[in-house]
Design a protein around this motif. Structure first.
Motif, short mmCIF file in Angstrom:
data_model
loop_
_atom_site.label_atom_id
_atom_site.label_comp_id
_atom_site.label_asym_id
_atom_site.label_seq_id
_atom_site.Cartn_x
_atom_site.Cartn_y
_atom_site.Cartn_z
N ARG A 1 0.85 -1.18 0.00
CA ARG A 1 0.00 0.00 0.00
C ARG A 1 0.88 1.23 0.00
NH1 ARG A 1 -1.14 1.33 5.65
NH2 ARG A 1 -0.30 -0.29 7.02
N GLU A 2 0.52 2.17 -0.78
CA GLU A 2 1.30 3.39 -0.98
C GLU A 2 0.80 4.46 -0.01
OE1 GLU A 2 0.55 5.69 -4.54
OE2 GLU A 2 2.70 5.73 -4.95
N VAL A 3 1.67 4.94 0.84
CA VAL A 3 1.33 5.97 1.81
C VAL A 3 1.84 7.31 1.30
CG1 VAL A 3 1.61 6.76 4.18
CG2 VAL A 3 1.40 4.32 3.70
N VAL A 4 0.93 8.23 1.06
CA VAL A 4 1.28 9.56 0.55
C VAL A 4 0.58 10.58 1.42
CG1 VAL A 4 1.35 11.07 -1.46
CG2 VAL A 4 1.32 8.60 -1.79
N THR A 5 1.29 11.22 2.31
CA THR A 5 0.65 12.21 3.18
C THR A 5 0.47 13.54 2.47
OG1 THR A 5 2.71 13.08 4.10
CG2 THR A 5 1.75 11.15 5.19
N GLY A 6 1.36 13.86 1.51
CA GLY A 6 1.36 15.20 0.96
C GLY A 6 1.96 16.18 1.95
N ALA A 7 2.15 17.42 1.49
CA ALA A 7 2.75 18.45 2.34
C ALA A 7 1.81 18.82 3.47
CB ALA A 7 3.09 19.68 1.51
N MET A 8 2.35 18.85 4.68
CA MET A 8 1.57 19.22 5.86
C MET A 8 2.02 20.60 6.34
SD MET A 8 1.32 15.51 7.77
CE MET A 8 3.03 15.02 7.49
N GLY A 9 1.50 21.63 5.69
CA GLY A 9 1.86 22.99 6.01
C GLY A 9 2.58 23.66 4.87
N ARG B 1 4.36 0.21 1.80
CA ARG B 1 4.30 -0.74 2.92
C ARG B 1 3.92 -2.11 2.38
NH1 ARG B 1 2.02 2.67 8.12
NH2 ARG B 1 3.60 4.31 7.99
N TYR B 2 4.92 -2.94 2.22
CA TYR B 2 4.72 -4.25 1.63
C TYR B 2 4.02 -5.17 2.61
CZ TYR B 2 7.90 -2.64 -1.97
OH TYR B 2 8.47 -1.93 -2.98
N THR B 3 3.09 -5.98 2.08
CA THR B 3 2.33 -6.88 2.93
C THR B 3 2.63 -8.34 2.67
OG1 THR B 3 0.52 -6.86 1.32
CG2 THR B 3 0.43 -5.24 3.10
N ASP B 4 3.30 -8.64 1.55
CA ASP B 4 3.49 -10.05 1.20
C ASP B 4 4.92 -10.53 1.31
OD1 ASP B 4 4.34 -8.48 -0.84
OD2 ASP B 4 3.49 -9.70 -2.45
N PHE B 5 5.86 -9.65 1.64
CA PHE B 5 7.22 -10.11 1.89
C PHE B 5 7.97 -9.05 2.69
CE2 PHE B 5 7.40 -7.80 -2.10
CZ PHE B 5 8.54 -7.03 -1.99
N GLU B 6 9.00 -9.50 3.37
CA GLU B 6 9.81 -8.56 4.15
C GLU B 6 10.78 -7.84 3.24
OE1 GLU B 6 11.70 -10.54 7.35
OE2 GLU B 6 9.83 -11.08 8.36
N THR B 7 11.09 -6.62 3.58
CA THR B 7 12.01 -5.85 2.77
C THR B 7 12.88 -4.98 3.67
OG1 THR B 7 12.20 -4.29 0.91
CG2 THR B 7 10.41 -3.92 2.46
N THR B 8 14.02 -4.57 3.17
CA THR B 8 14.89 -3.67 3.91
C THR B 8 14.56 -2.23 3.54
OG1 THR B 8 16.56 -3.87 2.17
CG2 THR B 8 16.75 -5.34 4.07
N ALA B 9 15.07 -1.30 4.33
CA ALA B 9 14.78 0.11 4.09
C ALA B 9 15.29 0.53 2.72
CB ALA B 9 15.43 0.96 5.18
N PRO B 10 14.53 1.33 2.00
CA PRO B 10 14.97 1.79 0.68
C PRO B 10 16.09 2.80 0.79
CG PRO B 10 12.94 2.87 1.29
CD PRO B 10 13.21 1.86 2.36
N THR B 11 16.75 3.05 -0.33
CA THR B 11 17.76 4.11 -0.41
C THR B 11 17.18 5.27 -1.19
OG1 THR B 11 18.70 3.14 -2.41
CG2 THR B 11 19.64 2.44 -0.31
N PHE B 12 17.83 6.43 -1.08
CA PHE B 12 17.32 7.59 -1.80
C PHE B 12 18.46 8.53 -2.17
CE2 PHE B 12 17.30 8.91 2.62
CZ PHE B 12 17.75 10.23 2.58
N ASP B 13 18.21 9.34 -3.19
CA ASP B 13 19.11 10.41 -3.60
C ASP B 13 18.31 11.70 -3.67
OD1 ASP B 13 21.68 9.00 -4.19
OD2 ASP B 13 20.40 7.92 -5.60
N VAL B 14 18.88 12.78 -3.13
CA VAL B 14 18.20 14.07 -3.14
C VAL B 14 18.75 14.91 -4.29
CG1 VAL B 14 17.69 16.16 -1.84
CG2 VAL B 14 17.85 13.98 -0.65
#
Length: 437
Positions: free
Chosen positions: A48-56, A112-125
């Motif tokens: 499931r994709e969690v997208v809060t959007g900008a809060m403020g 948020r994966y529900t069918d398998f375990e995963t490690t934290a993703p990486t990112f580039d800014v």
């Protein structure tokens, strides 16, 4: 959870029913209205994709250029990557942004994966986008201001892609046998620069823009092979992706951009002293102009026409961080030197907007481990080494392992100087000091 190892009619019926319900939910989601500032969760069969959007409101950058006379310190943790007034950090399932001024969460994006375990993703800014690489090979470009996805891609690589920002909203990343330039706004491919056949497994390390539509890209070739690994510096026309020249080297520290026509490149040969090469860079090729020698090259920084080291070349010990030496990148000659007072030493420096930033603190002893200490942030003129400003830093907790007790400049961007101890353990959070005017 029970694993089905033989036919099970009841289980099969439940699988069919679950699939039908998933189709109904997916169809219903097509008619859900967009939400701008509230949490939205999109259910799929895997995640499931969690997208809060900008809060403020968007927290603007502290200033347009590096601080001239910093007199204010914000305390955060080293998990945050500062950019445009935000601190970006990975979570177990994605990335979140916090307002650096308040410490409050500004947006969050997760799978948020529900069918398998995963490690934290990486990112580039990048300049306007946070590119998140999930462990299933999915790439998502998230808008820095809104926290909403701009684009999505599936990669042929499961892990390890790196995005390096260039000017004008472009970034380069790796592909099989090539360097790929993409638009950070929509993820579309702009050009492809091919690498030699011997460099089929490509990892992008660094990239710099130069005048006359030239970009240099440092890639690692076959990084998982001890026998065939090497580094390759490419000169690329950043409008078309045409490779103008290439320079093969042994794996070494990444080059630094000394000025509009110079790369500062530590020699890959082991041992000490370490030779640092000054390479003349243009569209016609790359050639060695001069060099200079330092004791160790791990904390050199370069910009604004000089390269600066914090290690005294006359003292054998590796941690003799008591002398700032600035070298002219045109000829390698010493431009200026600044010795620390007795009992004091320097962390790794950084250069921005004609100024050198470095932390000076007392030399620590075993008895100081875990105790409180203080330090000073120095702002120096890049051409002369003249002291322009001093900011006192207090209440700093000394790491328990003194091998990591270096207070380094981590980054200078958006009107802020980020300072932290050399991290003792990857993933362990330490104090992050953000100094601003």
């Amino acid at each position: 959870m029970r694993l089905l190892t033989e036919p099970n009619l009841n289980a099969s019926r439940w699988v069919i029913l679950a699939a039908e319900m998933a189709l109904v939910l997916a169809a219903a989601s097509l008619f859900q209205p967009a939400e701008s500032h509230e949490k939205r969760e999109v259910q799929s069969h895997e995640k499931r994709e969690v997208v809060t959007g900008a809060m403020g409101p968007f927290p603007a950058a502290f200033a347009a250029e590096a601080p001239v006379a910093p007199d204010h310190v914000i305390r955060r943790t080293t998990g945050d990557v500062p950019v445009h007034g935000l601190g970006i950090r990975s979570t177990d399932f994605g990335v979140r942004a916090v307002n650096l001024r308040t410490g409050k969460e500004y947006w969050r994006y997760e799978h948020r994966y529900t069918d398998f375990e995963t490690t934290a993703p990486t990112f580039d800014v990048l300049e306007h986008t946070v590119v998140i690489e999930f462990r299933d090979g999915n790439l998502v470009g998230v808008d820095l201001r809104t926290g909403k996805p701009r684009w999505r891609k599936e990669t042929e690589r499961r892990t390890g892609s790196t995005f390096v920002s260039l000017a004008d909203g472009r970034a380069v990343t790796d592909a099989t046998g090539a360097v790929l330039a993409v638009s950070e706004r929509d993820g579309r491919s702009l050009w492809t620069a091919k690498t030699p056949r011997s460099c089929a497994d490509v990892s992008v390390f660094d990239a710099y823009d130069f005048p006359d539509h030239l970009s240099t890209v440092l890639v690692g070739c076959n990084v998982m092979s001890l026998e065939t690994r090497y580094d390759l510096l490419l000169g690329v026309d950043n409008r078309t992706g045409d490779v103008l020249w290439q320079r093969r080297t042994e794996p070494a520290d990444s080059p630094l951009r000394g000025d509009d026509h110079t790369l500062v490149v530590p020699d890959p040969a082991p041992g000490t002293p370490k030779t640092v090469h000054l390479l003349d860079v243009n569209r016609d090729g790359v050639s060695q102009r001069a060099d200079f020698s330092v004791k160790w090259a791990h904390s050199i920084t370069a910009a604004g026409g000089v390269a600066v080291s914090n290690i005294d070349p006359e003292i054998y010990h590796i941690d003799s961080n008591t002398l700032l030496s600035a070298y002219d990148v045109q000829d390698g000659h010493v431009a200026w030197r600044l010795r620390a007072p007795s009992g004091q030493e320097y962390g790794a420096p950084a250069i921005a907007d004609g100024r050198v930033y470095v932390v000076r603190r007392p030399i620590l002893k075993n008895a100081d481990r875990g105790s409180r200490t203080q330090a000073e942030l120095l702002v120096l003129d890049v051409d002369t080494g003249r002291l322009l400003h001093t900011l006192r830093l207090s209440g700093l907790t000394v790491p328990k392992d003194l091998a990591y007790a270096r207070l380094d400049i981590r980054d200078i961007a958006d009107g802020a100087v980020s300072i932290s101890w050399l991290e003792e353990d990857e993933g362990k959070e330490e104090d992050l000091l953000i100094a601003t005017d």
